[in-house]
Each structure stands twice: as C-alpha cells, then as structure tokens.
Design a protein around this motif. Structure first.
Motif, PDB file in Angstrom:
ATOM      1  N   PHE A 170      -9.960  -7.198   1.649  1.00  0.00           N
ATOM      2  CA  PHE A 170      -8.864  -8.072   2.064  1.00  0.00           C
ATOM      3  C   PHE A 170      -7.600  -7.259   2.331  1.00  0.00           C
ATOM      4  O   PHE A 170      -6.914  -7.474   3.336  1.00  0.00           O
ATOM      5  N   CYS A 171      -7.280  -6.340   1.424  1.00  0.00           N
ATOM      6  CA  CYS A 171      -6.070  -5.534   1.588  1.00  0.00           C
ATOM      7  C   CYS A 171      -6.122  -4.713   2.877  1.00  0.00           C
ATOM      8  O   CYS A 171      -5.097  -4.570   3.572  1.00  0.00           O
ATOM      9  N   THR A 172      -7.285  -4.197   3.227  1.00  0.00           N
ATOM     10  CA  THR A 172      -7.419  -3.421   4.466  1.00  0.00           C
ATOM     11  C   THR A 172      -7.076  -4.267   5.682  1.00  0.00           C
ATOM     12  O   THR A 172      -6.400  -3.799   6.609  1.00  0.00           O
ATOM     13  N   THR A 173      -7.507  -5.522   5.673  1.00  0.00           N
ATOM     14  CA  THR A 173      -7.208  -6.399   6.817  1.00  0.00           C
ATOM     15  C   THR A 173      -5.717  -6.688   6.930  1.00  0.00           C
ATOM     16  O   THR A 173      -5.232  -7.039   8.010  1.00  0.00           O
ATOM     17  N   GLN A 174      -4.977  -6.523   5.816  1.00  0.00           N
ATOM     18  CA  GLN A 174      -3.544  -6.802   5.805  1.00  0.00           C
ATOM     19  C   GLN A 174      -2.692  -5.539   5.867  1.00  0.00           C
ATOM     20  O   GLN A 174      -1.465  -5.619   5.779  1.00  0.00           O
ATOM     21  N   GLY A 175      -3.331  -4.389   5.996  1.00  0.00           N
ATOM     22  CA  GLY A 175      -2.590  -3.130   6.040  1.00  0.00           C
ATOM     23  C   GLY A 175      -1.985  -2.739   4.705  1.00  0.00           C
ATOM     24  O   GLY A 175      -0.958  -2.047   4.661  1.00  0.00           O
ATOM     25  N   ILE A 176      -2.623  -3.140   3.601  1.00  0.00           N
ATOM     26  CA  ILE A 176      -2.133  -2.858   2.256  1.00  0.00           C
ATOM     27  C   ILE A 176      -3.006  -1.787   1.605  1.00  0.00           C
ATOM     28  O   ILE A 176      -4.237  -1.858   1.680  1.00  0.00           O
ATOM     29  N   GLU A 177      -2.364  -0.817   0.981  1.00  0.00           N
ATOM     30  CA  GLU A 177      -3.093   0.222   0.244  1.00  0.00           C
ATOM     31  C   GLU A 177      -3.376  -0.287  -1.172  1.00  0.00           C
ATOM     32  O   GLU A 177      -2.462  -0.645  -1.906  1.00  0.00           O
ATOM     33  N   ALA A 178      -4.636  -0.318  -1.549  1.00  0.00           N
ATOM     34  CA  ALA A 178      -5.034  -0.841  -2.855  1.00  0.00           C
ATOM     35  C   ALA A 178      -5.608   0.261  -3.730  1.00  0.00           C
ATOM     36  O   ALA A 178      -6.434   1.063  -3.280  1.00  0.00           O
TER      37      ALA A 178
END
Length: 290
Positions: A170-178
């Motif tokens: 999910f984070c990848t689809t939002q451009g978020i580094e997790a």
C-alpha cells in the motif's frame, strides 16, 4: 538505523519490505510469558519500546515526526513516553479508533468510528500488533485523506510477514517509504487470523526462540501474544478468560504456561475474538451462545 546497541540488536531480514527483527531481554520477557499482566506487562512494553526508539534514533527527525496511535492496542506501546525517555523530545500524537470485523486468515474488515489528525508530519511512528496488516492500511488511508506523508515506521512487538507485505505494498502505491521493526520474529499467521506462533512454518526467527516456544507450549503452535493484545493490562479479566479458551483449544488447561487463565462466566465479553476459537471448540458452542 542503529543496528547494534549495548544490549539490543536490530537484524535486517528482508529488503522488500524493509524489515528488521529486534532482539533484547525486554522483548523476550514480553513474548515468552503469557502470564505477564498488569503493571509488569506495562513495564515490559515500555522497556521494549525504548529499545525500538533507540534503534531508530538516527532514522527520523523529531520536529518532522508524529505518532499515529491506533486505539486500543496502540496505547500499550507508549511511544511518546519512550521517545521522551530516550531522546528528550516530544512526539506529537494523532488518534484513530478501529474495530476488526469478519476476521479470517490474512484478511479483516476494518471499521473506523473515530479519528483525530491534528499533528501532521512527514514521518509517522505507529506501534501496533500486525496480523493481516489491514488495520494499519486503513489508518494510513484515512490519514492521507487529510495530510501528505513521506515515511512510516511500524513498530510491532509481534507482527507477521504477510502483514508487513500488505502495508508495504500500500505504501508503495502512495509513494511512502515504509520500515518495519518487529520483536524477535516475523510471524506466520494462524488460520484463525489471530495466532502468531514461533512454531508456525512461515515464521522467521532464531532457532533458539522456536525451541524455547516448543518447550514452553509442549510443541503446540500457541500464539506468542494473546488474542486481544493489551488486555493484559487494560482488560485483565477478559485476558484471563481468553487465555482459558486458548488453553482449551491447545489442550493446555491447568499448565503453567496458562496459569492466569480463568473460565469465562460471560461469553459476550469475548465476542470480538470469537473467530479465533469458535471452530476449534465445537463442544463449547452451546455455552458460547447462552
């Protein structure tokens, strides 16, 4: 990431998702004592969280970071208190209340009755037990409706690999580094959607932890945490009742590993966790329905 501290280590075990397993005595106390309750449980949680924050100290900027507390399990992590104790910094707080429904292996439907996002930040710290990962995905989706976000650190005393993968996707689809920091293991998830066992075939952990769990639970794949994490202190009677049900499921009633267990007199208190045990205890269905 401070991977090596004096009495704690953070071992990177996956790159996608970026996942570290943290090893220290505090986490062992927390995950190998199913009888730990009350103030002792709260103290073990805070000690564990302080180690997590110590490992993360060079990864985030205090002025650009806030916490997202997922009620109610997130309260047990005491991350703001841990940040203050370890760094002297204040950690602003956002709140969201969630409720899991229709729990099954790898999936859960999440309802959100309340949220308060008054501390925007480019980086979030989230402390929560991770099973399917759907609770954190839902919380992040709601936060993103209000504020932009660049990075998220998920801190979990007990988390699954399938959950980390779901959140990271999910984070990848939002451009978020997790980034994920888990205690002792990346657990496999039991078929009931609740059990996180060192003995699950999909669990990634050190051999000595699996052997310790095998000895502690007579070879049964008992969860390292209760079915309602945090109830050890917030709802101790409920925790005792759920522990009794677990002991019945695994044929360990009366054993030392579940010595705090007490048979429930009111099954309605355990309604939210019914999916964890109803198929394993057909002989108790009449009692559960009365």
């Amino acid at each position: 990431m401070n991977t090596e501290l004096e009495r704690s280590s953070a071992e990177r075990v996956k790159d996608d998702p970026r996942l570290y397993l943290v090893h220290n005595d505090a986490l062992e106390d927390l995950l190998f004592d199913r009888n730990l309750m009350g103030t002792g449980f709260r103290a073990a949680c805070l000690r564990s969280s302080r180690w997590f924050i110590a490992h993360l100290a060079d990864e985030y900027r205090p002025g650009e970071t806030s916490e997202l507390v997922i009620l109610s399990k997130g309260l047990a992590y005491r991350l703001a208190e841990a940040v203050s104790a370890e760094t002297g910094d204040n950690l602003p707080t956002n709140l969201i209340a969630t409720s899991r429904t229709a729990v099954a292996h790898g999936t859960a439907r999440i309802e959100v009755p309340y949220c308060c996002f008054e501390a925007p930040a480019e980086t979030l710290l989230i402390g929560d037990t991770v099973a399917s990962g759907e609770t954190i995905v839902t919380a992040l989706r709601r936060f993103l409706d209000v504020h932009p976000l660049r990075r998220v650190f998920v801190i979990s005393y007990a988390g699954t690999l399938v959950g980390a993968t779901r959140i990271a996707e999910f984070c990848t689809t939002q451009g978020i580094e997790a980034t994920f920091l888990y205690g002792l293991a990346a657990f496999g998830l039991g078929d009931n959607g609740f059990d996180l066992s060192f003995l699950h075939p999909d669990t990634i952990t050190r051999a000595r932890y699996a052997e310790r769990a095998r000895e502690q639970f007579s070879g049964r794949p008992v969860s390292a945490i209760g079915w309602d994490f945090g109830s050890q202190a917030m709802a101790p009677r409920k925790y005792r009742h759920l522990s009794w049900v677990e002991s019945e499921v695994w044929d360990l009633t009366g054993e030392n590993c579940f010595k705090v267990a007490e048979a429930p007199d009111d099954w309605s208190d355990l309604a939210h966790e019914r999916a964890a045990y109803e198929h394993a205890l057909p002989h108790l269905r009449i009692r559960m329905d009365t």
